[in-house]
Design a protein around this motif. Structure first.
Motif, mmCIF file in Angstrom:
data_model
loop_
_atom_site.group_PDB
_atom_site.id
_atom_site.type_symbol
_atom_site.label_atom_id
_atom_site.label_comp_id
_atom_site.label_asym_id
_atom_site.label_seq_id
_atom_site.Cartn_x
_atom_site.Cartn_y
_atom_site.Cartn_z
ATOM 1 N N ARG A 225 -66.813 -50.408 -4.483
ATOM 2 C CA ARG A 225 -66.021 -50.295 -3.269
ATOM 3 C C ARG A 225 -64.953 -51.384 -3.197
ATOM 4 N NH1 ARG A 225 -66.210 -45.278 -1.550
ATOM 5 N NH2 ARG A 225 -68.323 -44.541 -1.139
ATOM 6 N N SER A 226 -64.973 -52.308 -4.129
ATOM 7 C CA SER A 226 -63.945 -53.352 -4.190
ATOM 8 C C SER A 226 -62.643 -52.769 -4.730
ATOM 9 C CB SER A 226 -64.428 -54.495 -5.087
ATOM 10 O OG SER A 226 -63.360 -55.337 -5.465
ATOM 11 N N LEU A 227 -61.540 -53.080 -4.084
ATOM 12 C CA LEU A 227 -60.264 -52.530 -4.529
ATOM 13 C C LEU A 227 -59.876 -53.071 -5.898
ATOM 14 C CD1 LEU A 227 -57.829 -50.779 -3.936
ATOM 15 C CD2 LEU A 227 -56.774 -52.716 -2.775
ATOM 16 N N VAL A 228 -59.992 -54.375 -6.074
ATOM 17 C CA VAL A 228 -59.674 -54.975 -7.374
ATOM 18 C C VAL A 228 -60.633 -54.446 -8.437
ATOM 19 C CG1 VAL A 228 -59.516 -57.128 -8.678
ATOM 20 C CG2 VAL A 228 -58.673 -57.035 -6.322
ATOM 21 N N GLY A 229 -61.911 -54.329 -8.080
ATOM 22 C CA GLY A 229 -62.885 -53.777 -9.016
ATOM 23 C C GLY A 229 -62.565 -52.343 -9.379
ATOM 24 N N SER A 230 -62.134 -51.552 -8.390
ATOM 25 C CA SER A 230 -61.763 -50.167 -8.663
ATOM 26 C C SER A 230 -60.591 -50.091 -9.622
ATOM 27 C CB SER A 230 -61.412 -49.448 -7.350
ATOM 28 O OG SER A 230 -62.532 -49.327 -6.514
ATOM 29 N N MET A 231 -59.605 -50.987 -9.456
ATOM 30 C CA MET A 231 -58.463 -51.013 -10.363
ATOM 31 C C MET A 231 -58.902 -51.322 -11.786
ATOM 32 S SD MET A 231 -55.532 -52.954 -8.134
ATOM 33 C CE MET A 231 -54.840 -52.198 -6.651
ATOM 34 N N ALA A 232 -59.818 -52.296 -11.931
ATOM 35 C CA ALA A 232 -60.295 -52.665 -13.266
ATOM 36 C C ALA A 232 -61.077 -51.524 -13.904
ATOM 37 C CB ALA A 232 -61.159 -53.923 -13.181
ATOM 38 N N VAL A 233 -61.967 -50.898 -13.131
ATOM 39 C CA VAL A 233 -62.766 -49.789 -13.660
ATOM 40 C C VAL A 233 -61.868 -48.604 -14.017
ATOM 41 C CG1 VAL A 233 -64.558 -48.101 -13.103
ATOM 42 C CG2 VAL A 233 -64.857 -50.494 -12.454
ATOM 43 N N ALA A 234 -60.893 -48.307 -13.154
ATOM 44 C CA ALA A 234 -59.978 -47.199 -13.426
ATOM 45 C C ALA A 234 -59.185 -47.438 -14.704
ATOM 46 C CB ALA A 234 -59.031 -46.998 -12.242
ATOM 47 N N SER A 235 -58.721 -48.657 -14.906
ATOM 48 C CA SER A 235 -57.977 -48.974 -16.131
ATOM 49 C C SER A 235 -58.865 -48.826 -17.357
ATOM 50 C CB SER A 235 -57.418 -50.401 -16.053
ATOM 51 O OG SER A 235 -56.435 -50.510 -15.053
ATOM 52 N N LEU A 236 -60.132 -49.258 -17.241
ATOM 53 C CA LEU A 236 -61.060 -49.136 -18.363
ATOM 54 C C LEU A 236 -61.324 -47.669 -18.693
ATOM 55 C CD1 LEU A 236 -63.024 -50.372 -20.398
ATOM 56 C CD2 LEU A 236 -64.759 -50.424 -18.576
ATOM 57 N N ILE A 237 -61.550 -46.850 -17.667
ATOM 58 C CA ILE A 237 -61.796 -45.418 -17.893
ATOM 59 C C ILE A 237 -60.566 -44.754 -18.508
ATOM 60 C CG2 ILE A 237 -62.219 -43.209 -16.739
ATOM 61 C CD1 ILE A 237 -63.946 -44.734 -14.731
ATOM 62 N N ALA A 238 -59.380 -45.122 -18.017
ATOM 63 C CA ALA A 238 -58.150 -44.552 -18.562
ATOM 64 C C ALA A 238 -57.973 -44.942 -20.030
ATOM 65 C CB ALA A 238 -56.947 -45.015 -17.738
ATOM 66 N N ALA A 239 -58.256 -46.211 -20.359
ATOM 67 C CA ALA A 239 -58.122 -46.657 -21.749
ATOM 68 C C ALA A 239 -59.107 -45.931 -22.657
ATOM 69 C CB ALA A 239 -58.324 -48.170 -21.828
ATOM 70 N N LEU A 240 -60.359 -45.792 -22.209
ATOM 71 C CA LEU A 240 -61.357 -45.074 -22.999
ATOM 72 C C LEU A 240 -60.984 -43.605 -23.149
ATOM 73 C CD1 LEU A 240 -64.706 -46.587 -21.637
ATOM 74 C CD2 LEU A 240 -63.705 -46.917 -23.912
ATOM 75 N N SER A 241 -60.420 -43.026 -22.098
ATOM 76 C CA SER A 241 -59.981 -41.625 -22.176
ATOM 77 C C SER A 241 -58.890 -41.464 -23.217
ATOM 78 C CB SER A 241 -59.481 -41.155 -20.811
ATOM 79 O OG SER A 241 -60.491 -41.233 -19.829
ATOM 80 N N GLY A 242 -57.958 -42.419 -23.250
ATOM 81 C CA GLY A 242 -56.901 -42.364 -24.250
ATOM 82 C C GLY A 242 -57.455 -42.461 -25.668
ATOM 83 N N TYR A 243 -58.379 -43.409 -25.870
ATOM 84 C CA TYR A 243 -58.971 -43.587 -27.200
ATOM 85 C C TYR A 243 -59.757 -42.345 -27.634
ATOM 86 C CZ TYR A 243 -62.317 -45.302 -30.678
ATOM 87 O OH TYR A 243 -63.091 -45.446 -31.800
ATOM 88 N N CYS A 244 -60.641 -41.867 -26.758
ATOM 89 C CA CYS A 244 -61.464 -40.702 -27.109
ATOM 90 C C CYS A 244 -60.618 -39.431 -27.238
ATOM 91 C CB CYS A 244 -62.547 -40.500 -26.054
ATOM 92 S SG CYS A 244 -63.760 -41.843 -25.957
ATOM 93 N N GLY A 245 -59.617 -39.292 -26.369
ATOM 94 C CA GLY A 245 -58.755 -38.124 -26.446
ATOM 95 C C GLY A 245 -57.960 -38.071 -27.738
ATOM 96 N N LEU A 246 -57.497 -39.216 -28.189
ATOM 97 C CA LEU A 246 -56.771 -39.255 -29.455
ATOM 98 C C LEU A 246 -57.678 -38.917 -30.633
ATOM 99 C CD1 LEU A 246 -54.514 -42.412 -28.939
ATOM 100 C CD2 LEU A 246 -53.769 -40.025 -29.052
ATOM 101 N N LEU A 247 -58.917 -39.411 -30.595
ATOM 102 C CA LEU A 247 -59.864 -39.064 -31.656
ATOM 103 C C LEU A 247 -60.153 -37.564 -31.665
ATOM 104 C CD1 LEU A 247 -62.523 -41.938 -31.593
ATOM 105 C CD2 LEU A 247 -60.777 -41.504 -33.325
#
Length: 291
Positions: A225-247
């Protein structure tokens, strides 16, 4: 076993420069776009990102008609078109009693129809598909510089306007009494949305760019529920999505943009199911109360 894992998980990026550029592009988009998506959700403007991804299309189409697939021409055209739509819809909202989402819907539909018409009159079906869905595997050094610059500027500006932007979203009257007006921060934020969508447009196309902005942001809300935490988690999920999607795109010979967004969607569905605020928690609470 180790060699097989290396060939599957790392080999494509180690062997092919275009895969490395695509991965860096996805990481840059994750750093810039995902935090923007979190704030859009917080301000209940989730559909605004979708609207603006279409609003940039006529400007990009004009840039394409003038200079072909020129990065500066398409980028400048997209930014100008997006800002025009954002400012026009915002001005219409403040001048009338029409809801902001309705004004954005009207303007983005006009922009979408105009953009597709412009591309169709001067380009082929392949050109239309390239602009709508992009090709992250074709990202070059110039596009990487643009993506990196946009991500850096986004993080710096968000840090500078973080507090007044949040106050403007929750209590605009208080901000108006303290600083005179919160409209400035609102329009700065809208500008960041447009710039990030234009940057994502270079890699994922106008229809896919918003996926990497909004889906990780929606998923992050189920973990913190932390805004800063949500930003960090969202960036991590987006980065993992990019990596897995490219594979997935490389090994299964699938389009790269949709593959990336599909993994972002999978991240959302997993978060919805087992996240700290997800369906599993609600089921356990209901089962405990019934017991």
């Amino acid at each position: 076993m180790g060699a097989v894992a290396y060939d599957f998980l790392i080999g494509p990026f180690a062997e092919f420069p275009f895969m490395r550029r695509a991965l860096v592009a996805c990481f840059a988009l994750a750093l810039g776009s995902a935090p923007i998506g979190v704030v859009l959700m917080l301000r209940r403007m989730s559909l605004f990102g979708e609207a603006m991804s279409h609003a940039i299309l006529p400007g990009a189409a004009i840039g394409f008609m003038v200079a072909g697939f020129s990065l500066p021409a398409i980028s400048i055209g997209g930014i100008v078109a997006g800002l025009v739509v954002a400012l026009a819809a915002g001005a219409a909202t403040r001048a009338t009693d029409q809801r902001e989402d309705a004004n954005f819907a009207a303007f983005y539909l006009i922009a979408l129809a105009l953009g597709v018409t412009l591309i169709s009159t001067r380009g082929s079906a392949v050109d239309v598909m390239h602009i709508l869905f992009g090709s992250v595997l074709a990202v070059n050094e110039a596009a990487l510089l643009l993506l990196g610059a946009v991500a850096s500027v986004t993080l710096l500006v968000m840090a500078a306007i973080y507090r007044p932007l949040l106050v403007e979203g929750f209590d605009p009257e208080f901000l108006r009494s303290v600083q005179g007006s919160g409209a400035l921060y609102h329009f700065i934020f809208l500008g960041l949305v447009v710039v990030n969508l234009v940057a994502g447009f270079q890699a994922l196309g106008s229809l896919m760019a918003v996926g990497l902005m909004m889906l990780p942001a929606a998923a992050a809300r189920y973990w913190t529920r932390s805004l800063v935490g949500s930003m960090a988690v969202a960036s991590l999920i987006a980065a993992l999505s990019g990596y897995c999607g490219l594979l997935l795109s490389y090994h299964a010979d699938l389009p790269s943009g949709p593959s990336i967004v599909l993994f972002a969607g999978a991240g959302y569905l997993i978060s919805l199911a087992i996240g700290r605020q997800g369906l599993m928690l609600h089921w356990r609470r209901r089962h405990h109360l019934e017991a």
